[in-house]
Design an enzyme around this catalytic site. Structure first.
Site, mmCIF file in Angstrom:
data_model
loop_
_atom_site.group_PDB
_atom_site.id
_atom_site.type_symbol
_atom_site.label_atom_id
_atom_site.label_comp_id
_atom_site.label_asym_id
_atom_site.label_seq_id
_atom_site.Cartn_x
_atom_site.Cartn_y
_atom_site.Cartn_z
ATOM 1 C CB CYS A 125 45.969 -48.643 -25.644
ATOM 2 S SG CYS A 125 45.692 -47.028 -24.992
ATOM 3 C CB CYS A 156 48.309 -43.641 -24.770
ATOM 4 S SG CYS A 156 47.903 -44.626 -23.315
ATOM 5 C CB CYS A 162 50.920 -51.143 -21.993
ATOM 6 S SG CYS A 162 51.320 -50.165 -23.445
HETATM 7 FE FE1 FES Z 1 49.972 -48.445 -23.304
HETATM 8 FE FE2 FES Z 1 47.897 -46.954 -24.065
HETATM 9 S S1 FES Z 1 48.012 -48.293 -22.363
HETATM 10 S S2 FES Z 1 49.727 -47.281 -25.118
#
Ligand code: FES
Length: 165
Positions: free
Chosen positions: A65, A109, A36
């Site tokens: 995020c 996350c 991500c």
């Molecule tokens: Fe990757 Fe939250 S979407 S750390």
């Protein structure tokens, strides 16, 4: 993400706790998630309490995020007063505190926060963190952005641990 969790995350990031670099930190940990693109850096300062070294305070910087920011905010509060060993043992769902269980797509996350925390708490990181975070002219350690910029200019100058997926 369900509405309830969305509300809790929004609440946590409305006034996130312990955001920013810590000039007098004892150690620093940095992680990145290659999927991500999120990165998180966490600083830790210790104090002596009843003959034990416990976490006095912690702070963080993060890109992106909201869930990771919310978890980092809660986690930096939850680890205060714990020994490094106790904080190392904390699972992502414990670090998420009042957010409660995260949906599968958001568990990484909290794992990002756990990774940065473990990196900061590891004995090697204390030396690495100081060696790789020379003070800027204003006396402050470099920010996550400083390090990333520097890392792009000079490959290998930043200690980023990418988490396994
Ligand atoms: Fe990757 Fe939250 S979407 S750390």
């Amino acid at each position: 993400m369900n509405d309830e969790l969305q509300k809790k995350v929004a609440e946590a990031i409305r006034d996130p706790k312990n955001v920013g670099e810590m000039a007098d930190a004892d150690s620093v940990g940095t992680v990145g998630n290659s999927e991500c693109g999120e990165m998180l850096r966490l600083w830790v300062k210790y104090r002596e309490q009843d003959g034990e070294k416990v976490i006095d305070k912690a702070s963080f910087q993060s890109f992106g995020c909201e869930t990771a920011i919310a978890v980092a905010s809660l986690a930096t509060e939850l680890i205060q007063g714990k020994t490094a060993a106790e904080a190392m043992e904390m699972k992502p769902e414990e670090l998420s505190g009042e957010l409660g269980p995260l949906p599968p797509m958001k568990i990484h996350c909290a794992e990002l926060v756990q990774g940065a925390l473990r990196d900061a708490l590891s004995p090697e990181s204390q030396a690495v963190g100081q060696a790789e975070s020379p003070a800027k002219p204003d006396g402050l350690a470099p920010t996550l952005r400083d390090s990333l910029n520097e890392g792009q200019a000079k490959s290998g100058s930043i200690n980023i641990q990418f988490l396994d997926e």
